[in-house]
Design a protein around this motif. Structure first.
Motif, PDB file in Angstrom:
ATOM      1  N   HIS A 178      -5.684 -39.791 -17.997  1.00 32.10           N
ATOM      2  CA  HIS A 178      -6.015 -40.945 -18.841  1.00 32.10           C
ATOM      3  C   HIS A 178      -6.967 -41.883 -18.094  1.00 32.10           C
ATOM      4  CE1 HIS A 178      -5.836 -44.274 -21.544  1.00 32.10           C
ATOM      5  NE2 HIS A 178      -5.271 -45.032 -20.623  1.00 32.10           N
ATOM      6  N   THR A 179      -6.658 -42.149 -16.842  1.00 31.02           N
ATOM      7  CA  THR A 179      -7.516 -43.015 -16.028  1.00 31.02           C
ATOM      8  C   THR A 179      -8.934 -42.455 -15.933  1.00 31.02           C
ATOM      9  OG1 THR A 179      -5.620 -43.749 -14.739  1.00 31.02           O
ATOM     10  CG2 THR A 179      -7.780 -44.076 -13.739  1.00 31.02           C
ATOM     11  N   GLN A 180      -9.054 -41.126 -15.939  1.00 36.89           N
ATOM     12  CA  GLN A 180     -10.366 -40.475 -15.888  1.00 36.89           C
ATOM     13  C   GLN A 180     -11.054 -40.431 -17.257  1.00 36.89           C
ATOM     14  OE1 GLN A 180     -11.932 -39.448 -13.047  1.00 36.89           O
ATOM     15  NE2 GLN A 180     -10.218 -40.435 -12.024  1.00 36.89           N
ATOM     16  N   GLY A 181     -10.414 -40.989 -18.289  1.00 37.53           N
ATOM     17  CA  GLY A 181     -11.020 -41.014 -19.621  1.00 37.53           C
ATOM     18  C   GLY A 181     -10.908 -39.699 -20.369  1.00 37.53           C
ATOM     19  N   CYS A 182      -9.917 -38.901 -20.012  1.00 38.44           N
ATOM     20  CA  CYS A 182      -9.791 -37.557 -20.556  1.00 38.44           C
ATOM     21  C   CYS A 182      -8.598 -37.413 -21.507  1.00 38.44           C
ATOM     22  CB  CYS A 182      -9.658 -36.590 -19.381  1.00 38.44           C
ATOM     23  SG  CYS A 182      -9.846 -34.859 -19.785  1.00 38.44           S
ATOM     24  N   PHE A 183      -7.454 -37.991 -21.177  1.00 33.57           N
ATOM     25  CA  PHE A 183      -6.228 -37.828 -21.956  1.00 33.57           C
ATOM     26  C   PHE A 183      -5.865 -39.114 -22.690  1.00 33.57           C
ATOM     27  CE2 PHE A 183      -4.502 -34.830 -18.401  1.00 33.57           C
ATOM     28  CZ  PHE A 183      -5.432 -33.875 -18.732  1.00 33.57           C
ATOM     29  N   TYR A 184      -5.573 -38.955 -23.955  1.00 32.84           N
ATOM     30  CA  TYR A 184      -5.153 -40.071 -24.799  1.00 32.84           C
ATOM     31  C   TYR A 184      -4.177 -39.548 -25.846  1.00 32.84           C
ATOM     32  CZ  TYR A 184      -9.322 -42.518 -23.073  1.00 32.84           C
ATOM     33  OH  TYR A 184     -10.272 -43.106 -22.290  1.00 32.84           O
TER      34      TYR A 184
ATOM     35  N   THR B 168      -5.635 -26.959 -28.535  1.00 35.82           N
ATOM     36  CA  THR B 168      -5.225 -26.202 -27.365  1.00 35.82           C
ATOM     37  C   THR B 168      -3.752 -26.492 -27.119  1.00 35.82           C
ATOM     38  OG1 THR B 168      -5.862 -25.595 -25.100  1.00 35.82           O
ATOM     39  CG2 THR B 168      -5.859 -27.953 -25.626  1.00 35.82           C
ATOM     40  N   ASN B 169      -3.190 -25.814 -26.134  1.00 33.88           N
ATOM     41  CA  ASN B 169      -1.800 -26.093 -25.785  1.00 33.88           C
ATOM     42  C   ASN B 169      -1.748 -26.666 -24.369  1.00 33.88           C
ATOM     43  OD1 ASN B 169      -1.627 -23.903 -23.845  1.00 33.88           O
ATOM     44  ND2 ASN B 169      -1.508 -22.523 -25.579  1.00 33.88           N
ATOM     45  N   LEU B 170      -0.575 -27.073 -23.966  1.00 37.13           N
ATOM     46  CA  LEU B 170      -0.424 -27.719 -22.669  1.00 37.13           C
ATOM     47  C   LEU B 170      -0.798 -26.802 -21.513  1.00 37.13           C
ATOM     48  CD1 LEU B 170       0.387 -30.130 -20.960  1.00 37.13           C
ATOM     49  CD2 LEU B 170       2.774 -29.370 -21.144  1.00 37.13           C
ATOM     50  N   TYR B 171      -0.448 -25.528 -21.605  1.00 40.15           N
ATOM     51  CA  TYR B 171      -0.728 -24.625 -20.496  1.00 40.15           C
ATOM     52  C   TYR B 171      -2.233 -24.430 -20.290  1.00 40.15           C
ATOM     53  CZ  TYR B 171       4.228 -24.123 -20.719  1.00 40.15           C
ATOM     54  OH  TYR B 171       5.559 -24.419 -20.723  1.00 40.15           O
ATOM     55  N   GLU B 172      -2.974 -24.333 -21.374  1.00 39.81           N
ATOM     56  CA  GLU B 172      -4.432 -24.227 -21.243  1.00 39.81           C
ATOM     57  C   GLU B 172      -5.013 -25.518 -20.667  1.00 39.81           C
ATOM     58  OE1 GLU B 172      -6.096 -22.938 -24.957  1.00 39.81           O
ATOM     59  OE2 GLU B 172      -5.050 -21.020 -24.880  1.00 39.81           O
ATOM     60  N   LEU B 173      -4.445 -26.638 -21.062  1.00 40.04           N
ATOM     61  CA  LEU B 173      -4.901 -27.922 -20.516  1.00 40.04           C
ATOM     62  C   LEU B 173      -4.605 -28.008 -19.022  1.00 40.04           C
ATOM     63  CD1 LEU B 173      -6.168 -30.672 -21.315  1.00 40.04           C
ATOM     64  CD2 LEU B 173      -3.826 -31.526 -21.566  1.00 40.04           C
ATOM     65  N   LEU B 174      -3.419 -27.559 -18.628  1.00 42.67           N
ATOM     66  CA  LEU B 174      -3.080 -27.542 -17.198  1.00 42.67           C
ATOM     67  C   LEU B 174      -4.026 -26.634 -16.417  1.00 42.67           C
ATOM     68  CD1 LEU B 174       0.797 -27.451 -17.448  1.00 42.67           C
ATOM     69  CD2 LEU B 174      -0.531 -29.200 -16.253  1.00 42.67           C
ATOM     70  N   LEU B 175      -4.344 -25.478 -16.972  1.00 38.39           N
ATOM     71  CA  LEU B 175      -5.274 -24.567 -16.290  1.00 38.39           C
ATOM     72  C   LEU B 175      -6.648 -25.206 -16.107  1.00 38.39           C
ATOM     73  CD1 LEU B 175      -4.426 -21.164 -17.996  1.00 38.39           C
ATOM     74  CD2 LEU B 175      -4.063 -21.768 -15.585  1.00 38.39           C
ATOM     75  N   ALA B 176      -7.067 -25.951 -17.098  1.00 33.13           N
ATOM     76  CA  ALA B 176      -8.397 -26.559 -17.055  1.00 33.13           C
ATOM     77  C   ALA B 176      -8.454 -27.811 -16.188  1.00 33.13           C
ATOM     78  CB  ALA B 176      -8.859 -26.891 -18.473  1.00 33.13           C
ATOM     79  N   HIS B 177      -7.361 -28.554 -16.140  1.00 36.30           N
ATOM     80  CA  HIS B 177      -7.431 -29.884 -15.522  1.00 36.30           C
ATOM     81  C   HIS B 177      -6.344 -30.184 -14.501  1.00 36.30           C
ATOM     82  CE1 HIS B 177     -10.771 -31.298 -17.930  1.00 36.30           C
ATOM     83  NE2 HIS B 177     -10.210 -30.739 -18.978  1.00 36.30           N
ATOM     84  N   SER B 178      -5.793 -29.167 -13.879  1.00 34.56           N
ATOM     85  CA  SER B 178      -4.782 -29.436 -12.868  1.00 34.56           C
ATOM     86  C   SER B 178      -4.898 -28.440 -11.735  1.00 34.56           C
ATOM     87  CB  SER B 178      -3.377 -29.331 -13.485  1.00 34.56           C
ATOM     88  OG  SER B 178      -2.402 -29.557 -12.496  1.00 34.56           O
TER      89      SER B 178
END
Length: 182
Positions: free
Chosen positions: A42-48, A165-175
């Motif tokens: 969120h701080t990076q302007g990505c998650f809301y 997308t789902n959470l796992y794809e988001l984690l792969l992309a951004h974690s």
């Protein structure tokens, strides 16, 4: 192969992602790093998310982690009442009424349309906001146009041309492997 989610995308997180994460996989007392990662994104302007999701989270007990999360992180939840969002919301309701009234069991489909149109249900507002402001929706829901009991977010998003997308794809992309935002 490059992950198609990496880039300047912004994501709207559905209520069910937060609830399932808290209750099942990423209990904040055991894995606070996940919740730190969400706030880093969120701080990076990505998650809301949106105000309607915040309202759904606040329905929980006042000492519940997600109730407090919604209160303590107001900037995470964007307002969904701007004209662009409302315009997309109206289009979604027309679509839902057209598609769902053609289903076989009108008693169930009438309820599905009623829930989708409810001002207290975040789903249609989430899709409308994503369309109006170019977000990707993160949800646990999967497409099911045959479902007669509720309008699925991926189906509504697909109608609007909004990616999901789902959470796992988001984690792969951004974690990284330690819940550090990348």
């Amino acid at each position: 192969m490059t992950n198609p989610l990496i880039g300047n995308e912004r994501y709207l997180i559905d209520t069910n992602i937060l609830i399932v994460a808290k209750n099942n996989y990423y209990n904040p007392e055991i894995i606070p790093a996940f919740w730190d990662w969400v706030l880093q994104g969120h701080t990076q302007g990505c998650f809301y998310s949106i105000d309607k999701v915040s309202d759904e989270l606040k329905k929980g007990k006042e000492d519940d982690y997600l109730h407090l999360f919604a209160i303590e992180n107001p900037s995470f939840f964007l307002g969904s009442s701007d004209i662009n969002c409302i315009t997309e919301y109206a289009k979604l309701q027309t679509w839902a009424n057209t598609v769902w009234t053609q289903k076989k069991n009108l008693n169930k489909t009438s309820k599905a349309i009623e829930v989708f149109a409810s001002e207290t249900n975040a789903d249609a507002f989430l899709v409308a906001y994503a369309k109006a402001h170019s977000f990707i929706i993160v949800t646990n829901e999967t497409s099911d146009l045959q479902c007669q009991t509720n309008v699925k977010i991926p189906d509504a998003a697909n109608y609007c041309g909004v990616k999901t997308t789902n959470l796992y794809e988001l984690l792969l992309a951004h974690s990284h492997n330690n819940f550090q935002f990348k």
